[in-house]
Design an enzyme around this catalytic site. Structure first.
Site, PDB file in Angstrom:
ATOM      1  N   HIS A  51       0.996  -1.061   0.038  1.00  0.00           N
ATOM      2  CA  HIS A  51      -0.087   0.060   0.112  1.00  0.00           C
ATOM      3  C   HIS A  51       0.949   1.312   0.058  1.00  0.00           C
ATOM      4  O   HIS A  51       1.239   1.722   0.997  1.00  0.00           O
ATOM      5  CB  HIS A  51      -0.886   0.051   1.238  1.00  0.00           C
ATOM      6  CG  HIS A  51      -2.040   0.851   1.420  1.00  0.00           C
ATOM      7  ND1 HIS A  51      -1.921   2.160   1.931  1.00  0.00           N
ATOM      8  CD2 HIS A  51      -3.187   0.915   0.749  1.00  0.00           C
ATOM      9  CE1 HIS A  51      -2.905   2.782   1.702  1.00  0.00           C
ATOM     10  NE2 HIS A  51      -3.732   2.038   1.035  1.00  0.00           N
ATOM     11  N   ILE A  57       2.366   3.989   2.263  1.00  0.00           N
ATOM     12  CA  ILE A  57       1.495   4.947   3.149  1.00  0.00           C
ATOM     13  C   ILE A  57       0.696   3.875   4.161  1.00  0.00           C
ATOM     14  O   ILE A  57       0.195   2.850   3.564  1.00  0.00           O
ATOM     15  CB  ILE A  57       0.531   5.516   2.310  1.00  0.00           C
ATOM     16  CG1 ILE A  57       1.315   6.545   1.299  1.00  0.00           C
ATOM     17  CG2 ILE A  57      -0.215   6.418   3.351  1.00  0.00           C
ATOM     18  CD1 ILE A  57       0.485   7.165   0.394  1.00  0.00           C
ATOM     19  N   GLY A  60      -5.512   3.930   6.154  1.00  0.00           N
ATOM     20  CA  GLY A  60      -6.401   4.840   7.414  1.00  0.00           C
ATOM     21  C   GLY A  60      -7.110   3.839   8.022  1.00  0.00           C
ATOM     22  O   GLY A  60      -7.133   3.835   9.409  1.00  0.00           O
ATOM     23  N   VAL A  61      -7.565   2.357   7.568  1.00  0.00           N
ATOM     24  CA  VAL A  61      -8.189   1.408   8.490  1.00  0.00           C
ATOM     25  C   VAL A  61      -7.398   0.792   9.579  1.00  0.00           C
ATOM     26  O   VAL A  61      -7.669   0.637  10.536  1.00  0.00           O
ATOM     27  CB  VAL A  61      -8.792   0.323   7.751  1.00  0.00           C
ATOM     28  CG1 VAL A  61     -10.013   1.065   6.897  1.00  0.00           C
ATOM     29  CG2 VAL A  61      -7.745  -0.218   6.755  1.00  0.00           C
ATOM     30  N   GLU A  65      -7.778   1.034  13.351  1.00  0.00           N
ATOM     31  CA  GLU A  65      -7.652  -0.215  14.375  1.00  0.00           C
ATOM     32  C   GLU A  65      -6.599   0.253  15.372  1.00  0.00           C
ATOM     33  O   GLU A  65      -6.838  -0.318  16.513  1.00  0.00           O
ATOM     34  CB  GLU A  65      -7.219  -1.147  13.468  1.00  0.00           C
ATOM     35  CG  GLU A  65      -6.920  -2.706  14.178  1.00  0.00           C
ATOM     36  CD  GLU A  65      -8.194  -2.951  15.045  1.00  0.00           C
ATOM     37  OE1 GLU A  65      -7.831  -3.963  15.936  1.00  0.00           O
ATOM     38  OE2 GLU A  65      -9.184  -2.901  14.590  1.00  0.00           O
TER      39      GLU A  65
END
Length: 146
Positions: A51, A57, A60-61, A65
């Site tokens: 990613h 990067i 975001g998830v 978490e």
């Protein structure tokens, strides 16, 4: 048993059921059970794998978490919740403000605002240095563990 910060990775594993590679906390710096937590994650290549190739990067998830795991430490460190699970019941008003990359150090905070029975809400935020990376409100439900 009293839980007092700082907590090492091994001490975090005594509270949370998460294990590598999905345990996203390196240490807990400050802890007031059922009130607030301050934790740290050193972002590594494996947090960004794929990613994106050549431009890593942190997703975001995964940042959300990590915030949830920090909040879960605050909830599950409470004596009445030992051995239980803290599960997502809602994720609201999340905003991503900065890219996070390998080598960054995320400081994760969660302030519990409301806890009624097994349901609670907390305001969470992650920073890199003085820069806000992500913020949001997390709702959780505490349930029985395995």
């Amino acid at each position: 048993m009293t839980v007092a910060a700082p907590l090492s990775r091994e001490q975090i594993e005594a509270i949370l059921p998460h294990r590598p590679p999905f345990l996203l906390l390196d240490e807990v710096l400050e802890l007031e059970p059922s009130v607030r937590v301050l934790a740290r994650l050193r972002v590594r290549d494996e947090h960004c794998a794929g990613h994106f190739p050549g431009n890593p990067i942190m997703p975001g998830v995964l940042m959300v978490e990590a915030l949830a795991q920090a909040g879960a430490v605050a909830v599950l460190a409470e004596e009445a919740n030992r051995g239980k699970l803290a599960l997502f019941a809602g994720i609201d008003d999340v905003r991503f403000k900065r890219l996070v990359r390998p080598g960054d150090e995320l400081t994760l905070s969660c302030e519990l605002e409301q806890v009624r029975g097994p349901i609670g809400r907390g305001r969470a935020r992650a920073t890199v240095g003085d820069e806000l990376a992500v913020r949001g409100t997390l709702t959780f439900a505490v349930g029985e563990g395995a």
